[in-house]
Write a protein that holds these residues in place. Sequence first.
Motif, short mmCIF file in Angstrom:
data_model
loop_
_atom_site.label_atom_id
_atom_site.label_comp_id
_atom_site.label_asym_id
_atom_site.label_seq_id
_atom_site.Cartn_x
_atom_site.Cartn_y
_atom_site.Cartn_z
N ARG A 181 0.54 6.64 -0.49
CA ARG A 181 -0.10 5.54 0.23
C ARG A 181 -1.47 5.29 -0.38
O ARG A 181 -2.18 6.22 -0.74
CB ARG A 181 -0.23 5.92 1.71
CG ARG A 181 -0.96 4.87 2.55
CD ARG A 181 -0.98 5.24 4.03
NE ARG A 181 -1.67 6.49 4.26
CZ ARG A 181 -1.29 7.42 5.12
NH1 ARG A 181 -0.21 7.25 5.86
NH2 ARG A 181 -1.97 8.52 5.28
N ARG A 182 -1.84 4.00 -0.47
CA ARG A 182 -3.16 3.63 -0.95
C ARG A 182 -4.15 3.81 0.21
O ARG A 182 -3.92 3.34 1.32
CB ARG A 182 -3.19 2.18 -1.43
CG ARG A 182 -4.49 1.80 -2.11
CD ARG A 182 -4.59 0.33 -2.52
NE ARG A 182 -3.34 -0.40 -2.54
CZ ARG A 182 -2.78 -0.89 -3.65
NH1 ARG A 182 -3.35 -0.73 -4.82
NH2 ARG A 182 -1.65 -1.57 -3.58
N ASP B 122 0.80 -1.21 0.00
CA ASP B 122 0.00 0.00 0.00
C ASP B 122 0.84 1.27 0.00
O ASP B 122 0.32 2.36 0.22
CB ASP B 122 -0.94 0.01 1.22
CG ASP B 122 -2.06 -1.00 1.07
OD1 ASP B 122 -2.42 -1.35 -0.07
OD2 ASP B 122 -2.58 -1.43 2.11
N GLY C 125 -8.99 2.63 -2.07
CA GLY C 125 -8.18 2.26 -3.22
C GLY C 125 -7.54 3.43 -3.96
O GLY C 125 -6.83 3.21 -4.95
N ARG C 126 -7.76 4.66 -3.52
CA ARG C 126 -7.14 5.83 -4.16
C ARG C 126 -5.73 5.99 -3.59
O ARG C 126 -5.40 5.44 -2.54
CB ARG C 126 -7.96 7.09 -3.88
CG ARG C 126 -9.42 6.99 -4.23
CD ARG C 126 -9.79 7.22 -5.65
NE ARG C 126 -9.44 8.58 -6.08
CZ ARG C 126 -9.38 8.92 -7.34
NH1 ARG C 126 -9.64 8.04 -8.29
NH2 ARG C 126 -9.07 10.15 -7.69
N TRP C 127 -4.90 6.74 -4.28
CA TRP C 127 -3.54 7.00 -3.83
C TRP C 127 -3.38 8.47 -3.49
O TRP C 127 -3.88 9.34 -4.21
CB TRP C 127 -2.55 6.62 -4.93
CG TRP C 127 -2.44 5.15 -5.12
CD1 TRP C 127 -3.22 4.36 -5.90
CD2 TRP C 127 -1.50 4.27 -4.49
NE1 TRP C 127 -2.82 3.05 -5.81
CE2 TRP C 127 -1.77 2.97 -4.95
CE3 TRP C 127 -0.46 4.48 -3.59
CZ2 TRP C 127 -1.03 1.87 -4.54
CZ3 TRP C 127 0.28 3.38 -3.18
CH2 TRP C 127 0.00 2.09 -3.66
#
Length: 139
Positions: free
Chosen positions: A106-107, A87, A111-113
């Motif tokens: 970081r994820r 992640d 689920g976005r970064w």
Amino acid sequence: MTTTAHPTAVGADAPEALESRFAACVAAGDLDAVVGLYAADAVVSLPRGREAAGPAAIREALAAAMAAGVLGGDGAAVSSRAVISGDLAMTTSTTADGTVRTQVARRTADGRWVWVRDGSRLREVEACIPAPSDTLAVA
């Protein structure tokens, strides 16, 4: 510069897409969207060993950089890549003049970064240094 009460999206679908989202948000003058690319616990390096930690400080630093006009144009990335480990990801972008910037992303749970550490984008931007306080602490 525009601000919105609720940015349409936070972060990016992939860590290597953060840089292009950053450029698009800066070009649109959307400070909220730019700040939305950073995690709530993110830290951004500033000149002279200073740091902006958290959304309010990062917003202030990025607003100053945007107002000074130092986040677009020749400083725009021409390539971006990411090395992902679970992640976390190390993102690297290179500008037309060969400047390399690195960040840690970081994820999120959805689920976005988002970036959690930006060690180079504002490091040389003197406009980002907060003005000294006029008050002195008295012990």
